[in-house]
Design an enzyme around this catalytic site. Structure first.
Site, PDB file in Angstrom:
ATOM      1  N   SER A  35      29.533  10.760  17.583  1.00  0.00           N
ATOM      2  CA  SER A  35      29.992   9.768  17.019  1.00  0.00           C
ATOM      3  C   SER A  35      30.870   9.494  18.329  1.00  0.00           C
ATOM      4  O   SER A  35      31.930   9.990  18.170  1.00  0.00           O
ATOM      5  CB  SER A  35      30.550  10.060  15.642  1.00  0.00           C
ATOM      6  OG  SER A  35      29.757  10.295  14.553  1.00  0.00           O
ATOM      7  N   HIS A  60      25.362   4.643  16.057  1.00  0.00           N
ATOM      8  CA  HIS A  60      24.511   5.253  16.899  1.00  0.00           C
ATOM      9  C   HIS A  60      23.293   4.313  17.422  1.00  0.00           C
ATOM     10  O   HIS A  60      23.399   4.135  16.640  1.00  0.00           O
ATOM     11  CB  HIS A  60      24.302   6.202  16.789  1.00  0.00           C
ATOM     12  CG  HIS A  60      25.138   7.370  15.665  1.00  0.00           C
ATOM     13  ND1 HIS A  60      25.787   8.926  16.278  1.00  0.00           N
ATOM     14  CD2 HIS A  60      26.037   7.890  14.193  1.00  0.00           C
ATOM     15  CE1 HIS A  60      26.604   9.575  15.597  1.00  0.00           C
ATOM     16  NE2 HIS A  60      26.709   9.243  13.826  1.00  0.00           N
ATOM     17  N   HIS A 104      20.363  12.768  12.548  1.00  0.00           N
ATOM     18  CA  HIS A 104      21.174  13.850  11.145  1.00  0.00           C
ATOM     19  C   HIS A 104      19.806  13.818  10.314  1.00  0.00           C
ATOM     20  O   HIS A 104      18.932  13.164   9.197  1.00  0.00           O
ATOM     21  CB  HIS A 104      21.767  13.241  10.725  1.00  0.00           C
ATOM     22  CG  HIS A 104      23.185  13.060  11.923  1.00  0.00           C
ATOM     23  ND1 HIS A 104      23.509  11.489  12.774  1.00  0.00           N
ATOM     24  CD2 HIS A 104      24.398  13.715  12.417  1.00  0.00           C
ATOM     25  CE1 HIS A 104      24.010  11.346  13.399  1.00  0.00           C
ATOM     26  NE2 HIS A 104      24.772  13.029  12.674  1.00  0.00           N
ATOM     27  N   TYR A 110      20.648  14.213   6.798  1.00  0.00           N
ATOM     28  CA  TYR A 110      20.724  13.638   5.438  1.00  0.00           C
ATOM     29  C   TYR A 110      20.294  12.411   6.310  1.00  0.00           C
ATOM     30  O   TYR A 110      20.088  11.493   5.460  1.00  0.00           O
ATOM     31  CB  TYR A 110      22.395  13.306   5.696  1.00  0.00           C
ATOM     32  CG  TYR A 110      23.333  12.779   6.798  1.00  0.00           C
ATOM     33  CD1 TYR A 110      23.280  11.830   6.992  1.00  0.00           C
ATOM     34  CD2 TYR A 110      24.514  13.230   7.939  1.00  0.00           C
ATOM     35  CE1 TYR A 110      23.885  10.322   8.016  1.00  0.00           C
ATOM     36  CE2 TYR A 110      25.148  12.588   8.509  1.00  0.00           C
ATOM     37  CZ  TYR A 110      24.562  11.380   9.318  1.00  0.00           C
ATOM     38  OH  TYR A 110      25.354  10.754  10.473  1.00  0.00           O
ATOM     39  N   GLU A 111      19.480  11.993   7.259  1.00  0.00           N
ATOM     40  CA  GLU A 111      19.244  10.504   7.652  1.00  0.00           C
ATOM     41  C   GLU A 111      18.073  10.749   6.325  1.00  0.00           C
ATOM     42  O   GLU A 111      16.931   9.423   6.603  1.00  0.00           O
ATOM     43  CB  GLU A 111      18.786  10.295   8.499  1.00  0.00           C
ATOM     44  CG  GLU A 111      20.618  10.067   9.085  1.00  0.00           C
ATOM     45  CD  GLU A 111      19.700   9.628  11.240  1.00  0.00           C
ATOM     46  OE1 GLU A 111      19.840   8.195  11.064  1.00  0.00           O
ATOM     47  OE2 GLU A 111      20.479  10.531  11.858  1.00  0.00           O
ATOM     48  N   ALA A 161      31.687  14.527  15.647  1.00  0.00           N
ATOM     49  CA  ALA A 161      32.971  14.734  14.928  1.00  0.00           C
ATOM     50  C   ALA A 161      32.837  15.538  13.908  1.00  0.00           C
ATOM     51  O   ALA A 161      31.954  15.922  13.519  1.00  0.00           O
ATOM     52  CB  ALA A 161      32.717  13.057  14.866  1.00  0.00           C
ATOM     53  N   MET A 209      28.195  17.428   9.724  1.00  0.00           N
ATOM     54  CA  MET A 209      27.439  17.209   9.398  1.00  0.00           C
ATOM     55  C   MET A 209      25.379  17.578  11.160  1.00  0.00           C
ATOM     56  O   MET A 209      24.816  16.655  10.297  1.00  0.00           O
ATOM     57  CB  MET A 209      26.885  15.749   8.411  1.00  0.00           C
ATOM     58  CG  MET A 209      27.883  15.571   7.953  1.00  0.00           C
ATOM     59  SD  MET A 209      27.874  14.357   6.899  1.00  0.00           S
ATOM     60  CE  MET A 209      29.576  14.232   6.142  1.00  0.00           C
ATOM     61  N   SER A 210      26.205  17.899  11.523  1.00  0.00           N
ATOM     62  CA  SER A 210      25.383  18.063  12.603  1.00  0.00           C
ATOM     63  C   SER A 210      25.279  19.435  13.561  1.00  0.00           C
ATOM     64  O   SER A 210      25.888  20.469  13.015  1.00  0.00           O
ATOM     65  CB  SER A 210      25.497  17.154  14.079  1.00  0.00           C
ATOM     66  OG  SER A 210      26.801  17.216  14.197  1.00  0.00           O
ATOM     67  N   ASN A 243      39.534  13.919  10.993  1.00  0.00           N
ATOM     68  CA  ASN A 243      40.315  13.939  10.291  1.00  0.00           C
ATOM     69  C   ASN A 243      40.406  15.041   9.788  1.00  0.00           C
ATOM     70  O   ASN A 243      40.248  16.183   9.589  1.00  0.00           O
ATOM     71  CB  ASN A 243      39.421  13.242   9.004  1.00  0.00           C
ATOM     72  CG  ASN A 243      38.038  13.952   8.645  1.00  0.00           C
ATOM     73  OD1 ASN A 243      37.373  13.404   9.588  1.00  0.00           O
ATOM     74  ND2 ASN A 243      38.135  14.643   8.119  1.00  0.00           N
ATOM     75  N   HIS A 277      34.439   7.076   6.924  1.00  0.00           N
ATOM     76  CA  HIS A 277      34.002   7.158   7.855  1.00  0.00           C
ATOM     77  C   HIS A 277      34.488   5.703   8.639  1.00  0.00           C
ATOM     78  O   HIS A 277      34.585   6.383  10.404  1.00  0.00           O
ATOM     79  CB  HIS A 277      32.393   6.255   8.130  1.00  0.00           C
ATOM     80  CG  HIS A 277      31.256   6.085   8.839  1.00  0.00           C
ATOM     81  ND1 HIS A 277      31.545   7.982   9.536  1.00  0.00           N
ATOM     82  CD2 HIS A 277      31.167   5.226   9.633  1.00  0.00           C
ATOM     83  CE1 HIS A 277      30.022   7.546  10.661  1.00  0.00           C
ATOM     84  NE2 HIS A 277      30.188   5.549  10.777  1.00  0.00           N
TER      85      HIS A 277
HETATM   86  N1  HPA Z   1      32.672  16.346   6.789  1.00  0.00           N
HETATM   87  C1  HPA Z   1      32.171  16.509   7.536  1.00  0.00           C
HETATM   88  N2  HPA Z   1      31.399  15.754   8.736  1.00  0.00           N
HETATM   89  C2  HPA Z   1      32.616  15.182   9.245  1.00  0.00           C
HETATM   90  C3  HPA Z   1      33.651  14.493   8.878  1.00  0.00           C
HETATM   91  C4  HPA Z   1      34.305  15.294   7.489  1.00  0.00           C
HETATM   92  O1  HPA Z   1      35.201  15.580   7.245  1.00  0.00           O
HETATM   93  N3  HPA Z   1      34.277  13.974  10.000  1.00  0.00           N
HETATM   94  C5  HPA Z   1      33.464  14.096  10.606  1.00  0.00           C
HETATM   95  N4  HPA Z   1      32.169  14.206  10.155  1.00  0.00           N
END
Ligand code: HPA
Length: 272
Positions: free
Chosen positions: A25, A56, A78, A80-81, A108, A205-206, A229, A240
């Site tokens: 990201s 992306h 990903h 999740y896609e 990220a 998630m990757s 975060n 996001h």
């Molecule tokens: N959780 C999952 N995926 C993420 C997060 C998170 O807090 N921040 C950035 N990608």
């Protein structure tokens, strides 16, 4: 089985890259630093998946970076896609076929470790796969063994190079265990507490599917997370936009670190 993709890439000038780079990201424009770059849209590459996530860009870029031949994915795939994990990791198998020996995975991630704050960069030392999924399920591919040793997934030498690069740049790096959740929903606060108990420092998630397939292909893996975060339950809400905003702020630093790292790779006798 990779022939159509490989033939197309070779015909378009992609030759024996040393390093594979997956840009997470917000890092996609790292490819602008590449010289003599060949940029190919995913949709133009036979048998290649196409990316659906906002923010992306879907391009494969081959060129030189810090004096090395690099092949980069500007936008990864990903789970999740909705792709299966074989598709998610198809580019890694292609990188391997092209001769990539070192794979740099960036992402990220949410910070679980209470010492971490948004904007930190974390060296991935290991991972936790809490999804129950594995990209190697199915008949074994000839590139590697059926049962892959994951004792040293993230190259020790690669981690050392990262610390050296950071110290030359005057950066402090966090280090820790990356925990893979499929997403696309963020984790619950209870899940984050569980991750902390289990020894995870960041969540995302990757990366893990790519690292597993990279190891199946005996690549050296280097992983870096941008902590965007505080993980769920450690701040009021997750969204996001914040992930994108923080990645943008950290980007110059992340790019400088990657440049320095790539400059160092292969300059020692053996990365491993
Ligand atoms: N959780 C999952 N995926 C993420 C997060 C998170 O807090 N921040 C950035 N990608």
């Amino acid at each position: 089985m990779y022939t159509n993709t490989l033939t197309y890439l070779r015909e378009h000038g992609v030759q024996s890259p040393d390093i594979g780079l997956i840009l997470g990201s917000g890092l996609g424009d790292m490819v602008e630093e590449m010289t003599n770059a060949i940029k190919i849209k995913y949709e133009d590459i036979p048998d290649f998946p196409t990316s659906t996530v906002e923010g992306h860009e879907g391009r494969l870029v081959y060129g030189e970076l810090a004096g090395k031949k690099v092949i980069a994915l500007q936008g990864r795939f990903h789970y999740y896609e909705g792709y299966d994990l074989e598709t998610v990791t198809y580019p890694i198998r292609i990188f391997n076929q092209l001769g990539v020996k070192t794979l740099i995975l960036t992402n990220a991630a949410g910070g679980v470790n209470e010492e971490f704050k948004p904007g930190d960069l974390m060296v991935i030392t290991d991972h936790l796969n809490l999804t129950g999924e594995n990209p190697l399920i199915g008949s074994n591919k000839p590139e590697g063994p059926r049962f892959v040793d994951m004792s040293q997934t993230y190259s020790h030498q690669g981690q050392t190079l990262l610390y050296q690069a950071a110290s030359e740049l005057g950066y402090h790096l966090q280090k820790g265990v990356y925990t893979w959740f499929t997403g696309p929903s963020y984790e619950t606060p209870a899940e984050i507490r569980a991750v902390r108990t289990l020894g995870g420092d960041a969540v995302g998630m990757s990366t893990v599917p790519e690292a597993i397939v990279g190891r199946h292909c005996e690549m050296e893996i280097i992983g870096i997370s941008c902590i965007t975060n505080y993980a769920a339950g450690m701040q009021e809400h997750l969204n996001h936009e914040e992930v994108v905003t923080i990645s943008q702020i950290v980007k110059p630093k992340f790019k400088a670190l990657l440049n320095k790292l790539i400059e160092k790779i292969g300059n020692e006798a053996n990365l491993g």
